[in-house]
Scaffold this motif. Structure first.
Motif, PDB file in Angstrom:
ATOM      1  N   THR A  39       0.627  -1.181   0.272  1.00  0.00           N
ATOM      2  CA  THR A  39      -0.204  -0.265  -0.033  1.00  0.00           C
ATOM      3  C   THR A  39       0.425   1.343   0.173  1.00  0.00           C
ATOM      4  OG1 THR A  39       0.027  -0.153   2.469  1.00  0.00           O
ATOM      5  CG2 THR A  39      -1.750  -0.909   1.506  1.00  0.00           C
ATOM      6  N   TYR A  69      -7.120  -5.068   5.030  1.00  0.00           N
ATOM      7  CA  TYR A  69      -6.842  -3.346   4.750  1.00  0.00           C
ATOM      8  C   TYR A  69      -7.934  -2.254   5.041  1.00  0.00           C
ATOM      9  CZ  TYR A  69      -2.881  -4.888   3.177  1.00  0.00           C
ATOM     10  OH  TYR A  69      -1.351  -6.113   2.927  1.00  0.00           O
ATOM     11  N   TYR A  72      -9.319   1.257   4.035  1.00  0.00           N
ATOM     12  CA  TYR A  72      -8.153   1.841   3.113  1.00  0.00           C
ATOM     13  C   TYR A  72      -8.426   2.386   1.645  1.00  0.00           C
ATOM     14  CZ  TYR A  72      -3.902   2.524   0.402  1.00  0.00           C
ATOM     15  OH  TYR A  72      -2.421   3.041   0.090  1.00  0.00           O
ATOM     16  N   ALA A  76      -2.233   1.059  -4.336  1.00  0.00           N
ATOM     17  CA  ALA A  76      -1.232   0.021  -3.387  1.00  0.00           C
ATOM     18  C   ALA A  76      -1.001  -0.977  -5.274  1.00  0.00           C
ATOM     19  CB  ALA A  76      -2.737  -1.270  -3.147  1.00  0.00           C
TER      20      ALA A  76
END
Length: 873
Positions: A39, A69, A72, A76
């Protein structure tokens, strides 16, 4: 979306099996295992020799949020290593590449093979399939696939699909016809002859491939054939080819071109159809259309006829900018090509045409702009010509009918065509709508052989079920009861096993974030239709649910700028993060919130609905569209730069926000269905129309408003009325003002904030109201999400710090304000149509003079914006 080595495999074309080369296709390589993810973002992540041993493993076919994640959003990288055997090389001399399948990626990707970009795409719902030229492959050795993923909100990553590397052996997924896709209007003026050149994109995998192309041009209505000819073509080294044809017509009209591409070296045929010419239909003098069906529960308020309203103040300027900078600059090819050259390049592209018409019909009725009328006429004619004989007016091929966003597109086409019909009386628009309605009634329902509507689209069926609103309109415009029955079926479908259970959940649990999957846009698209159905039926449970839903949003879910949603969903009470990365304030949500509130206001006449409409209009709605450029931000954060974008592809909000701006003239002044009229927002302007008097008779009134701030902090205005009779004038007293006084003939009336000051009297032929009130500066607390921050509001407008006006401040997060000593001072300079205010503040502990502007105007020059500012302790 192509680079020099890119082959975008778009599902633009249907394929049917024809001749084959007789070769066996090698087995595909499964690449669903062995992926790693990081990420962050560095250019070296694409390189084959980059050391990714420290990266964590990730499973493709599932969003990264489900793999640790949580929440998020951002960039990435995915990487994997794969040995590609030389056995995958085909002995077909015309195929020089392999096919890489990466499934669906949320939201954008740039994909690399051994450090070289092979493709990129945008759209969470599109399959990514890219070509890998043979000369990029290390045969029988390790190859590196790297994918940069940009997630804009919600789920992220390589989340769904099949993952493989294999041979190309067909046309159908990876070939596209490209040309000037604007159909030619009035081509017959050039002697009834059309010359057209087509480019065929086969991709680098197909080098020097011999092909045959059959072209059939026919009248789309009579089916008379004007050309039937086959051409030969050989693709170039980069997999492109072209051919030209000329066709002579016996008469003018509408013509389609059907293209059939095939080669004896590949196994299928590519079919493509495109509208190539059209002729505008004859139109009579435009006229407004009266509704055939009266409602059971009448509205208490209604808009004035837009042709009788003028706005000359701030809102008038923004409404005009919406016309000149957005609607008149619409990408006509972008919104129509998906219909005359099915399928669309993106699954929900079909919504754009209807949304445009919904906005443009209002904007034209208000402005009378002839250029907009000609544009609407052209778009309507092309759209109507694309309807199939059974009534289908979507953007999919038959194999994909009634999946994903197909009903959604029909919903917006209904809404747009009926809006256009209502202001022009153009009968073909109504007949096209009737055919759509008939198709809906035939296809969906509880009878044997019918489909379940709620199972045909996303978000627990809320997307498909939102066709409720235009179906109520279709019933009112035709009087055909089967359309009303279909609306009742939709409400019944809410409670099917896979339905969203909107009414039952709101009437039991009472929370929008606990209803269906809490998707705000689709849910409130249903709400407006439910209010309209309540008015047609009087079913109390419908109104009860809508009052509950509206109150939950207004009290618990709204940002200070009058929008809602984070990541496009309703969140728990008072959870209101405001930065770009959380994707708050989707423009479509702002629009549907205003539409829902307008429906509730028209029904009840209650001031609280206009209170929230005003908040949204003056702040988040206008903040989402740049009046200088017409560009729109999909999400409009309170903290950060506004991401304005002008291109329409994958940008639903660019089509939604103009609809709400075009509705502003319906909201500033309204007329009572029982007695008189209301002034809801204190903007200069005029209206002239018949209104009802106390005894039920009608009187013609001509009203002119002039409101100004003659001194800072005080709004003064006059309302000049021509029209004798006994009727009521309602003056909404804003919640943000003090000392609201209205005077007429020497008598003063005091208003109470949050209510209407209702003045009923026998008005003279010429009367004059004088209105004055104090415009307050308010300090707003950051609440649960920003407990150590505050915001400043002046009147209806939330103010913001724009770095473009405060260039000495390198770090806006180091600015602080003392809540107890905030005093705004108007600056002499103007800021893109509005005033600049100065306030005392602190930067890194040192006193400064801070310049603030309305949030609706902030960020127009690309500057960083802060609406929540730290409290000085």
């Amino acid at each position: 979306m192509r680079t020099i080595r890119t082959l975008i495999l778009v599902a633009l074309l249907s394929g049917v099996i024809t001749s084959v080369s007789g070769q066996n296709s090698p087995k595909n390589i499964d690449i669903s295992k062995g992926w790693k993810m990081q990420t962050s973002d560095k250019p070296e992540y694409s390189k084959p020799d980059f050391d990714d041993s420290g990266w964590k493993s990730i499973q493709v076919g599932s969003p990264w949020e489900a793999q640790g994640y949580t929440n998020y959003d951002g960039i990435a990288w995915y990487r994997m290593k794969v040995i590609i055997p030389s056995s995958l090389k085909t002995n077909n001399p015309y195929i020089k590449g392999l096919q890489l399948s990466l499934g669906k990626i949320d939201d954008e990707d740039i994909s690399f093979m051994n450090g070289i970009e092979i493709g990129h795409g945008s759209g969470w719902d599109l399959q990514r399939e890219y070509g890998i030229p043979f000369d990029l492959i290390k045969w029988d050795k390790e190859n590196v696939i790297a994918v940069k993923v940009i997630d804009n909100g919600g789920g992220g990553g390589l989340y769904s699909g099949s993952y493989s590397i294999g041979s190309f052996n067909s046309f159908s997924k990876n070939t596209a016809f490209e040309a000037d896709n604007n159909p030619i209007q009035d081509y017959y003026k050039n002697g009834l002859e059309l010359n057209k050149t087509m480019t065929v994109k086969l991709g680098e995998a197909y080098k020097n491939l011999p092909c045959d192309i059959q072209v059939i041009v026919s009248d789309s209505k009579t089916k008379e054939i004007a050309l039937n000819k086959t051409f030969q073509m050989i693709s170039s080294e980069n997999g492109e080819g072209s051919f030209s044809y000329s066709v002579k017509f016996k008469h003018s009209g509408w013509y389609n071109a059907d293209y059939k591409l095939y080669s004896k070296y590949l196994k299928d045929t590519v079919l493509s159809e495109s509208l190539i010419t059209y002729q505008l239909s004859d139109r009579k003098e435009p006229k407004s259309v009266a509704l055939v069906v009266s409602v059971v529960v009448p509205s208490k308020e209604m808009p004035f006829d837009l042709k009788n309203v003028q706005l000359s103040g701030y809102l008038g300027k923004r409404v005009n900018a919406n016309l000149t900078e957005r609607l008149l600059k619409i990408d006509e090819t972008g919104i129509l090509e998906c219909y005359y050259n099915r399928p669309g390049k993106q699954t929900w592209v079909g919504e754009y045409t209807g949304k445009y018409l919904h906005a443009a019909a209002r904007a034209w009725k208000f402005s009378g702009n002839e250029q907009l009328k000609a544009q609407m006429d052209r778009i309507v004619d092309i759209l109507i010509s694309c309807q199939l004989p059974d009534g289908y007016l979507g953007t999919y091929l038959p194999a994909n009918y009634w999946t994903d966003w197909d009903i959604w597109a029909h919903k917006y086409n209904l809404l747009g065509l009926l809006s256009y019909y209502s202001v022009t009386g153009f009968e073909p628009a109504l007949q096209t709508s009737i055919r759509i309605g008939d198709l809906m009634c035939k296809t969906f329902g509880n009878k044997p052989g019918q489909l379940n509507l709620e199972e045909t689209g996303g978000h627990v069926g809320m997307a498909s079920c939102s066709i409720l609103e235009p179906m109520t309109d279709l019933y009112r415009m035709t009087g055909n009861k089967k359309y009303l029955d279909f609306c009742k079926y939709i409400v019944e479908a809410y409670d099917h096993q896979k339905g969203p259970k909107i009414i039952t959940t709101l009437n039991s649990v009472g929370k929008v974030d606990k209803t269906a999957n809490a998707k705000a846009y689709e849910m409130m698209s249903n709400f407006t239709g439910i209010v309209k159905l309540y008015q047609l039926t009087g079913d109390a449970k419908l109104l009860s649910a809508m009052k509950t839903g509206w109150n939950d949003v207004a009290v618990n879910k709204l940002y200070i700028t009058g929008t809602c949603s984070e990541g496009e969903h309703f969140q728990e009470d008072f959870v209101l993060p405001a930065t770009n990365d959380v994707h708050m304030g989707e423009g479509c949500v702002t629009t549907t919130w205003i539409q829902f509130s307008q429906a509730m206001y028209n029904l009840t006449g209650e001031a609280k609905y206009i209170d929230e409409i005003e908040k949204a209009v003056y702040n988040h709605l206008l903040g989402a569209e740049n009046p200088q450029t017409g560009c729109v931000s999909y999400y409009t954060a309170l903290q950060g730069a506004k991401p304005y974008r002008c291109t329409i592809m994958a940008h639903c909000c660019l089509a939604s926000v103009p609809r709400a701006i075009a509705a502003i003239p319906e909201l500033v002044y309204t007329k009572s269905t029982e007695n008189g009229f209301n002034i809801n927002m204190y903007e200069s302007g005029t209206f002239n129309e018949n209104i009802k008097t106390k005894d039920g008779s009608a009187v013609s009134v001509n009203v002119m408003m002039n409101f100004t701030d003659q001194k800072f902090g005080v709004r003064n205005g006059t309302v000049e009325i021509q029209g004798a009779g006994t009727y009521e004038i309602g003056l909404r007293v804003p919640t943000w003002c003090k000392n609201f006084i209205a005077k007429v003939d020497g008598k003063a009336y005091s208003g109470i904030t949050g209510q209407y000051l209702e003045i009923e009297r026998n008005w003279n032929q010429k009367s004059k109201l004088e209105v004055t009130f104090d415009v307050n500066t308010q300090i707003l607390d950051g609440g649960l999400s920003y407990p150590d921050y505050l915001a400043v509001k002046y009147g209806a407008q939330v103010l913001a710090l724009d770095q473009s006006l405060n260039k000495q401040l390198a770090d806006l997060d180091q600015v602080a304000i003392d809540a107890a000593s905030v005093q705004l001072v108007p600056e002499n300079e103007l800021w893109y149509g509005n005033r600049v205010y100065a306030a005392k503040a602190f930067y890194k502990g040192h006193p400064i003079s801070l310049k603030l502007v309305p949030f609706a105007e902030a960020g127009q020059t690309g500057g960083e914006v802060r609406t929540w500012i730290m409290k000085k302790h």
